[in-house]
Design an enzyme around this catalytic site. Structure first.
Site, PDB file in Angstrom:
ATOM      1  N   ASP A 109      13.829 -51.492 -53.821  1.00 56.67           N
ATOM      2  CA  ASP A 109      14.449 -50.257 -54.280  1.00 56.67           C
ATOM      3  C   ASP A 109      14.480 -49.199 -53.178  1.00 56.67           C
ATOM      4  OD1 ASP A 109      14.771 -51.451 -56.693  1.00 56.67           O
ATOM      5  OD2 ASP A 109      13.234 -50.308 -57.760  1.00 56.67           O
ATOM      6  N   GLY A 110      13.451 -49.167 -52.341  1.00 56.46           N
ATOM      7  CA  GLY A 110      13.432 -48.218 -51.233  1.00 56.46           C
ATOM      8  C   GLY A 110      14.565 -48.448 -50.265  1.00 56.46           C
TER       9      GLY A 110
ATOM     10  N   THR B 256      12.228 -43.955 -63.797  1.00 51.92           N
ATOM     11  CA  THR B 256      11.335 -45.119 -63.807  1.00 51.92           C
ATOM     12  C   THR B 256      10.492 -45.190 -62.535  1.00 51.92           C
ATOM     13  OG1 THR B 256      13.144 -46.463 -62.930  1.00 51.92           O
ATOM     14  CG2 THR B 256      12.801 -46.511 -65.318  1.00 51.92           C
TER      15      THR B 256
END
Length: 293
Positions: free
Chosen positions: A74-75, A189
């Site tokens: 995700d980063g 999230t």
């Protein structure tokens, strides 16, 4: 189709995913360009024949691209959007990291997922972006937007800071805390959730204000409409505080206030049938799973 591929420094854990991706793209009539740093890292640290299946590299994008593929976690996607900005280029992520709320394509499903994309069997999920400005004439940020969250936090001190918070022109609260998170639905999230904030569906027109370790326990996370502008002024024992836009950290003087609002553009995430947000929630947060069985 003109495709941009973005990734971090090459590591052996992602070798099979990268090899499968470029072999697939080489079999299609696609124009493939790779982030220059990622391209050189693959050449230097692996035996993958990337040159055979690409046309070149990029350091900046333009609106001629039809798709960006992110390879990582995700980063990596959060860093990839700094290239996409407001160009309306859809993004999809191959997850070679850990959690994978944004990068939803599994390593063992790359071919099937890419088949769906090339066949047009997907939907676009529009994700809100936050923009940040200061009360100074010149911007203090090289990139002034964030997909996940904008976080204000203390610097070089163990003491709490006070964050005076306004919604539009109405005073809301002064948070005595380690910091304050302003989160989009996409970022709900992430850091916000770990600090007790709610999970919000990605296309909700809302933002979340979540205090970090507040002194007053009645300072709870607050969901607000994304139409509001949030104005913050920080004070404390130190003369500077930190502002983080996703993972990009800036240091500001306490005299500098910031304003956060919904940006004029969205980030377009590709959502496949097997990778909807609800399915991701169930898998990643183990919703519906009974550990007794």
């Amino acid at each position: 189709m003109k495709i941009a591929v973005y990734g971090p420094e090459f590591n052996e854990r992602s070798h099979s995913a990268i090899a499968a991706l470029f072999a697939y793209l080489g079999s299609k009539s696609a124009e493939v360009f790779v982030d220059a740093h990622f391209f050189n890292s693959i050449l230097e640290h692996s035996s993958i024949n990337i040159k055979a299946n690409t046309l070149g590299t990029f350091t900046d994008l333009d609106d001629s691209f039809d798709l960006m593929i992110s390879v990582g976690g995700d980063g990596t996607i959060l860093r990839a959007i700094t290239h996409v900005k407001d160009l309306d280029i859809p993004i999809v992520g191959i997850n070679t990291g850990r959690l994978g709320f944004l990068a939803t394509i599994k390593r063992d499903d790359i071919i099937g997922a890419l088949d769906q994309i090339f066949e047009g069997k997907y939907r676009i999920s529009k994700r809100s972006v936050l923009s940040v400005t200061t009360n100074q004439k010149e911007s203090n940020f090289e990139l002034d937007f964030a997909l996940n969250e904008v976080t204000v936090s203390r610097k070089n001190t163990t003491s709490m800071i006070s964050i005076e918070t306004w919604l539009d022109d109405e005073y809301l609260n002064s948070y005595w805390a380690d910091g304050l998170i302003i989160s989009t639905p996409t970022g709900s999230t992430g850091y916000s959730m770990s600090c007790g904030g709610p999970v919000i569906m990605p296309e909700s027109d809302s933002l979340v204000i979540t205090p970090i370790a507040p002194h007053n326990l009645n300072a709870r996370p607050l969901v607000i409409s994304a139409k509001h502008k949030i104005r913050l002024n920080v004070s404390g024992r130190e003369h500077e505080y930190l502002v983080s836009l996703d993972s990009r950290i800036n240091s500001l003087d306490n005299s500098i206030g910031i304003t956060i609002k919904k940006a004029a553009f969205d980030i377009k995430m590709i959502e496949l049938k097997a990778g909807t947000f609800i399915q991701t929630l169930r898998k990643k947060l183990l919703w519906g799973a009974d550990p007794r069985n």
